[in-house]
Design a protein around this motif. Sequence first.
Motif, short mmCIF file in Angstrom:
data_model
loop_
_atom_site.label_atom_id
_atom_site.label_comp_id
_atom_site.label_asym_id
_atom_site.label_seq_id
_atom_site.Cartn_x
_atom_site.Cartn_y
_atom_site.Cartn_z
N UNK A 174 10.94 3.79 3.17
CA UNK A 174 9.90 2.99 2.32
C UNK A 174 10.47 1.86 1.78
N UNK A 175 11.69 1.77 1.32
CA UNK A 175 12.27 0.31 0.67
C UNK A 175 12.38 -0.37 1.97
N UNK A 176 12.88 0.00 2.97
CA UNK A 176 12.99 -0.97 3.85
C UNK A 176 11.65 -1.45 4.70
N UNK A 177 10.77 -0.65 4.88
CA UNK A 177 9.49 -1.08 5.32
C UNK A 177 8.69 -1.97 4.09
N UNK A 178 9.14 -1.87 3.08
CA UNK A 178 8.42 -2.71 1.96
C UNK A 178 8.85 -4.24 2.41
N UNK A 179 10.22 -4.48 3.01
CA UNK A 179 10.62 -5.87 3.26
C UNK A 179 9.73 -6.28 4.31
N UNK A 180 9.00 -5.52 5.04
CA UNK A 180 8.14 -6.04 6.03
C UNK A 180 6.52 -5.66 5.81
N UNK A 181 6.42 -5.46 4.65
CA UNK A 181 4.85 -5.83 4.03
C UNK A 181 4.23 -4.49 4.04
N UNK A 182 4.92 -3.30 4.03
CA UNK A 182 4.27 -1.99 4.00
C UNK A 182 4.70 -1.29 2.92
N UNK A 183 3.49 -0.62 2.17
CA UNK A 183 3.47 0.20 1.11
C UNK A 183 3.46 1.57 1.85
N UNK A 184 4.28 2.38 1.34
CA UNK A 184 4.37 4.01 2.11
C UNK A 184 3.96 4.94 1.00
N UNK A 185 2.90 5.55 1.38
CA UNK A 185 2.36 6.65 0.48
C UNK A 185 2.54 8.14 1.07
N UNK A 186 3.53 8.58 0.26
CA UNK A 186 4.14 10.09 0.39
C UNK A 186 3.08 11.10 0.43
N UNK A 187 2.97 11.93 1.56
CA UNK A 187 1.94 13.07 1.65
C UNK A 187 2.58 14.09 1.08
N UNK A 188 1.78 15.07 0.63
CA UNK A 188 2.26 16.44 0.05
C UNK A 188 2.45 17.38 1.06
N UNK A 189 1.70 17.27 2.28
CA UNK A 189 1.72 17.97 3.45
C UNK A 189 1.66 17.19 4.78
N UNK A 190 2.11 17.66 5.80
CA UNK A 190 2.28 17.09 6.96
C UNK A 190 0.49 16.97 7.72
N UNK A 249 4.78 12.46 7.70
CA UNK A 249 4.94 12.91 6.35
C UNK A 249 4.73 11.91 5.37
N UNK A 250 4.29 10.71 5.67
CA UNK A 250 3.65 9.60 4.84
C UNK A 250 2.82 8.53 5.81
N UNK A 251 2.16 7.78 5.04
CA UNK A 251 1.26 6.70 5.80
C UNK A 251 2.07 5.43 5.13
N UNK A 252 2.17 4.46 5.93
CA UNK A 252 2.51 3.07 5.98
C UNK A 252 1.24 2.28 5.86
N UNK A 253 1.12 1.53 4.85
CA UNK A 253 -0.23 0.81 4.78
C UNK A 253 0.37 -0.75 4.80
#
Length: 140
Positions: free
Chosen positions: A29-45, A50-54
């Motif tokens: 998520x930290x690496x993807x933030x450098x590319x303009x993504x906000x990562x949202x962790x999901x509680x289940x698949x 496992x997560x959505x990158x917006x």
Amino acid sequence: MSEQEAFARVPYSQLNSRQQENFNFHKVAARMADYGFNCLRLTDDWQGADFIACHIDGQTFLKVQLKGRLCLDKKYIGKSIHVAFIRDDDCFVYPHDDLLALVRASGALDEQSERWRDHGQRHWPQPPAWGVAFLAKYRL
């Protein structure tokens, strides 16, 4: 625990599997933030993710599955899943079905592959040469 002890690095190998997954999520998520993504962790698949990158563009949303290595899995076929993993200091986020198409076209994977046929999975602890070339486009 003192404040100094709280900020002592903990070796990855000392983490349990759930802690390793949390660690990997935050690193990716930290690496993807450098590319303009906000990562949202999901509680289940959810739909295999496992997560959505917006993305900040408001139009790009990636369903991402965290893994420990380059892999393919039949359960992700046709679900628009991206697979993310960390190798050394590199982070990779690749479209699952693009890798599958490449591997099938090269003849490196078919129903004769026992692990693919019997378990629906194939993974590579160390990416082969063709995997390194493929991953070069998806290194963050």
